[in-house]
Motif scaffolding. Structure first.
Motif, PDB file in Angstrom:
ATOM      1  N   GLY A   9       2.668  -6.480  -9.723  1.00 38.14           N
ATOM      2  CA  GLY A   9       2.838  -5.819  -8.434  1.00 38.14           C
ATOM      3  C   GLY A   9       1.556  -5.825  -7.643  1.00 38.14           C
ATOM      4  N   GLY A  10       1.610  -6.325  -6.390  1.00 37.95           N
ATOM      5  CA  GLY A  10       0.410  -6.492  -5.579  1.00 37.95           C
ATOM      6  C   GLY A  10       0.293  -5.528  -4.428  1.00 37.95           C
ATOM      7  N   GLY A  11       0.912  -4.332  -4.545  1.00 38.97           N
ATOM      8  CA  GLY A  11       0.727  -3.311  -3.520  1.00 38.97           C
ATOM      9  C   GLY A  11      -0.612  -2.619  -3.674  1.00 38.97           C
ATOM     10  N   THR A  12      -0.765  -1.458  -3.039  1.00 40.76           N
ATOM     11  CA  THR A  12      -2.061  -0.785  -3.030  1.00 40.76           C
ATOM     12  C   THR A  12      -2.557  -0.460  -4.434  1.00 40.76           C
ATOM     13  N   GLY A  13      -1.669   0.049  -5.296  1.00 45.19           N
ATOM     14  CA  GLY A  13      -2.072   0.366  -6.660  1.00 45.19           C
ATOM     15  C   GLY A  13      -2.407  -0.872  -7.460  1.00 45.19           C
ATOM     16  N   GLY A  14      -1.606  -1.923  -7.288  1.00 45.27           N
ATOM     17  CA  GLY A  14      -1.815  -3.142  -8.055  1.00 45.27           C
ATOM     18  C   GLY A  14      -3.058  -3.894  -7.656  1.00 45.27           C
ATOM     19  N   ALA A 138       2.830  -1.879 -11.542  1.00 44.64           N
ATOM     20  CA  ALA A 138       2.570  -1.415 -10.178  1.00 44.64           C
ATOM     21  C   ALA A 138       3.623  -1.973  -9.230  1.00 44.64           C
ATOM     22  N   THR A 139       4.892  -1.818  -9.614  1.00 41.14           N
ATOM     23  CA  THR A 139       5.977  -2.467  -8.875  1.00 41.14           C
ATOM     24  C   THR A 139       6.509  -1.659  -7.702  1.00 41.14           C
ATOM     25  N   GLY A 140       5.969  -0.468  -7.455  1.00 40.68           N
ATOM     26  CA  GLY A 140       6.270   0.241  -6.221  1.00 40.68           C
ATOM     27  C   GLY A 140       7.626   0.902  -6.159  1.00 40.68           C
ATOM     28  N   SER A 141       8.117   1.050  -4.931  1.00 37.37           N
ATOM     29  CA  SER A 141       9.361   1.781  -4.704  1.00 37.37           C
ATOM     30  C   SER A 141      10.151   1.167  -3.563  1.00 37.37           C
ATOM     31  N   ARG A 142      11.364   1.634  -3.403  1.00 39.49           N
ATOM     32  CA  ARG A 142      12.237   1.210  -2.304  1.00 39.49           C
ATOM     33  C   ARG A 142      12.875   2.455  -1.692  1.00 39.49           C
ATOM     34  N   PRO A 143      13.380   2.377  -0.468  1.00 41.55           N
ATOM     35  CA  PRO A 143      14.008   3.551   0.145  1.00 41.55           C
ATOM     36  C   PRO A 143      15.280   3.957  -0.591  1.00 41.55           C
ATOM     37  N   ARG A 144      15.459   5.256  -0.740  1.00 40.57           N
ATOM     38  CA  ARG A 144      16.734   5.761  -1.240  1.00 40.57           C
ATOM     39  C   ARG A 144      17.744   5.746  -0.098  1.00 40.57           C
ATOM     40  N   THR A 145      19.002   5.597  -0.447  1.00 39.96           N
ATOM     41  CA  THR A 145      20.060   5.653   0.551  1.00 39.96           C
ATOM     42  C   THR A 145      21.053   6.748   0.169  1.00 39.96           C
ATOM     43  N   LEU A 146      22.018   6.980   1.027  1.00 41.28           N
ATOM     44  CA  LEU A 146      23.046   7.976   0.767  1.00 41.28           C
ATOM     45  C   LEU A 146      24.376   7.287   0.512  1.00 41.28           C
ATOM     46  N   PRO A 147      25.204   7.856  -0.353  1.00 35.99           N
ATOM     47  CA  PRO A 147      26.518   7.250  -0.634  1.00 35.99           C
ATOM     48  C   PRO A 147      27.316   7.060   0.653  1.00 35.99           C
ATOM     49  N   GLY A 148      27.897   5.889   0.780  1.00 31.60           N
ATOM     50  CA  GLY A 148      28.732   5.607   1.943  1.00 31.60           C
ATOM     51  C   GLY A 148      27.980   5.073   3.140  1.00 31.60           C
ATOM     52  N   LEU A 149      26.657   5.058   3.080  1.00 34.74           N
ATOM     53  CA  LEU A 149      25.862   4.522   4.179  1.00 34.74           C
ATOM     54  C   LEU A 149      25.212   3.221   3.734  1.00 34.74           C
ATOM     55  N   THR A 150      25.637   2.131   4.304  1.00 30.65           N
ATOM     56  CA  THR A 150      25.087   0.821   3.960  1.00 30.65           C
ATOM     57  C   THR A 150      24.167   0.341   5.068  1.00 30.65           C
ATOM     58  N   PRO A 303       0.527   1.827 -26.177  1.00 32.49           N
ATOM     59  CA  PRO A 303      -0.898   1.636 -25.925  1.00 32.49           C
ATOM     60  C   PRO A 303      -1.175   0.321 -25.197  1.00 32.49           C
ATOM     61  N   GLY A 304      -2.025   0.407 -24.177  1.00 34.57           N
ATOM     62  CA  GLY A 304      -2.383  -0.797 -23.430  1.00 34.57           C
ATOM     63  C   GLY A 304      -1.525  -1.055 -22.217  1.00 34.57           C
ATOM     64  N   ILE A 305      -0.423  -0.333 -22.043  1.00 30.71           N
ATOM     65  CA  ILE A 305       0.395  -0.480 -20.839  1.00 30.71           C
ATOM     66  C   ILE A 305       0.165   0.752 -19.966  1.00 30.71           C
ATOM     67  N   HIS A 306      -0.330   0.510 -18.776  1.00 28.17           N
ATOM     68  CA  HIS A 306      -0.661   1.574 -17.834  1.00 28.17           C
ATOM     69  C   HIS A 306       0.246   1.476 -16.611  1.00 28.17           C
ATOM     70  N   VAL A 307       0.283   2.552 -15.849  1.00 30.27           N
ATOM     71  CA  VAL A 307       1.168   2.589 -14.684  1.00 30.27           C
ATOM     72  C   VAL A 307       0.442   3.249 -13.523  1.00 30.27           C
ATOM     73  N   VAL A 308       0.630   2.707 -12.311  1.00 32.69           N
ATOM     74  CA  VAL A 308       0.008   3.247 -11.106  1.00 32.69           C
ATOM     75  C   VAL A 308       1.024   3.234  -9.966  1.00 32.69           C
ATOM     76  N   GLY A 309       0.733   4.016  -8.936  1.00 33.99           N
ATOM     77  CA  GLY A 309       1.528   3.974  -7.709  1.00 33.99           C
ATOM     78  C   GLY A 309       2.854   4.695  -7.792  1.00 33.99           C
ATOM     79  N   ASP A 310       3.832   4.169  -7.056  1.00 33.95           N
ATOM     80  CA  ASP A 310       5.107   4.854  -6.884  1.00 33.95           C
ATOM     81  C   ASP A 310       5.961   4.897  -8.150  1.00 33.95           C
TER      82      ASP A 310
END
Length: 465
Positions: A9-14, A138-150, A303-310
């Motif tokens: 992941g190449g966002g701010t955290g990555g 560091a794979t980030g996030s995506r917007p949540r949506t609401l059921p029935g709204l595409t 051990p050895g796997i770390h996580v950052v960001g969203d």
């Protein structure tokens, strides 16, 4: 290929992890399937703040005419030109980050990545990679949506595509009164749209101090934004390029809201699809976050796997500047360099609307719930000369222990995003009001109101008794 560190992941955290690790002499591979910079650079922080700056210029034309006697008028908004400037800012930042990575010696591989074990990663188009020191998620996030709204990118949009929807709508319904929803409501109002802002909680920016939400709501309503709190979406239908929604308040009858565009800003969800966490022995919590086993190192149960960001759950804040700090921490941990854990209590929280909000530390409610005996002081920005010059209201609120340190600072008003850094140091260094009161704030500035607030708490009130 074998390397020291693999960042997915190449966002701010990555990319911050990759840059710092490379600077410490580690061999780093950064896997990114889209564009370096991630959501913040391409769909969030940077382009949205560019648009909000343009909105501030539009608002300034109206203020010049209506308040200062400057006979100015707004002819029109050249949307393609505005977009071109925004995109140029993003493109220059993008080139800059890629240049930094290349100069640092970080190898960037393009393609989707998945875990194959505690030290293994497979990247489409690049093959199998092995990490000697560790892997950073560091794979980030995506917007949540609401059921029935595409979301369709035109009439129903998320925060990721709202900036790129065609043209300027005449009316907008915004669902979600957190920072993202408030910023988009503010932008569209500046551009002339009729805006309705709906929040399910009993106040806007519900994670902030109650007084922040109250003053923000007052400022938005003064600008003509219709604010509905304690309200939920019951139903919505899309037809002929418009939205018809039924909104149910906590009390009273449901009401129908019609708009050309519906913006869904109800939060973000971690992206772990296709990552194959199970192959490395990892799982997520009920909301999809990867939870560290050791928050001082942001290291998972493997051990050895770390996580950052969203990908991180609270107390991480899902903010780009927090991700930078997390990247620095993880890189230094992997390099064997002593590093301080991220102090999330001192990370500034900002909403770049008009008016802006900025805060650091505990809200008054949080402080009382944690058993602190507190003293609180508030001061309107219009109590100082520069606040009168701006004429947009606003407030400074300080929460401190009864006989001790400052616990939280909360600001609402123009340009307060540029004023909060001082308060980060005040809270982070456990300063007491008397410590701050010793320092002189320039006159006339908005920051003077911050200084005056602390003077009063220290028993040395000048303009505020």
């Amino acid at each position: 290929m074998t390397t020291d560190v693999i960042v997915i992941g190449g966002g701010t955290g990555g990319y911050s992890t990759a840059l710092r690790a490379a600077a410490l002499g580690l061999d780093v591979v950064l896997a990114e399937r889209d564009k370096i910079g991630g959501t913040c650079l391409h769909r969030g922080c940077v382009p949205s703040k560019a648009m909000l700056h343009a909105a501030e210029l539009v608002d300034g034309i109206a203020e010049a005419r209506e308040r200062w006697g400057v006979k100015s008028t707004l002819d029109s908004v050249d949307w393609p030109a505005l977009v071109a400037t925004r995109d140029d800012i993003v493109a220059r930042n993008h080139r800059g980050v890629e240049s930094h990575l290349a100069h640092a010696g970080v190898r960037v591989v393009r393609g989707s990545a998945r875990l194959t074990g505690p030290r293994g990663v497979y990247v489409e188009g690049a093959g199998e990679l092995t990490a000697r020191r560790g892997i950073v998620l560091a794979t980030g996030s995506r917007p949540r949506t609401l059921p029935g709204l595409t979301p369709d990118g035109r009439t129903v949009v998320t925060s990721d595509d709202a900036l790129f929807a065609p043209g300027l709508p005449a009316s907008v319904l915004v669902l979600g009164g957190g920072a993202i929803g408030v910023e988009y409501a503010s932008f569209h109002r500046s551009m002339g749209a009729a805006v309705t802002l709906v929040e399910a909680a009993d106040r806007l920016v519900p994670l902030e101090d109650a007084d922040v939400g109250r003053h923000l709501t007052r400022g938005l309503k003064k600008r003509g934004i219709r604010v509905l709190t304690g309200a939920r979406l019951d139903d919505a239908s899309v037809a002929a390029g418009s939205v018809r929604a039924v909104v149910r308040p906590a009390r009273g009858e449901s009401r129908t809201v019609e708009a050309e565009r519906l913006l869904v800003a109800v939060g973000r969800a971690p992206v772990t699809e296709g990552l194959d966490l199970a192959a490395a022995g990892l799982t997520t919590d009920e909301r999809g976050h990867v939870v560290p086993a050791d928050w001082t190192r942001l290291e998972t149960a493997v051990p050895g796997i770390h996580v950052v960001g969203d990908l991180l759950p609270p107390p991480s804040l899902g903010l780009a500047h927090a991700s930078f700090a997390e990247g620095l921490l993880v890189a230094e941990t992997l390099a064997g360099v002593a590093s301080q854990p991220v102090d999330y209590a001192t990370v500034p929280r900002v909403t770049y609307s008009s008016p802006q909000t900025a805060a650091v530390g505990l809200t008054e409610e949080e402080a009382r719930n944690r058993g602190h005996e507190v003293r609180v002081n508030t001061m309107p920005l219009t109590a100082v000369a520069k606040g009168m010059v701006h004429g947009r209201g606003g407030v400074v609120k300080v929460v401190a222990e009864r006989d001790g340190r400052v616990l939280g600072v909360h600001l609402v008003g123009p340009h307060v995003s540029e004023m909060i850094a001082e308060s980060q140091l005040i809270v982070g260094w456990d300063a007491e009001p008397s410590d701050v009161a010793r320092h002189i704030h320039p006159h006339p500035t908005l920051s003077e109101a911050v200084g005056e607030t602390f003077l009063t708490l220290a028993g040395r009130g000048l303009h505020q008794q």
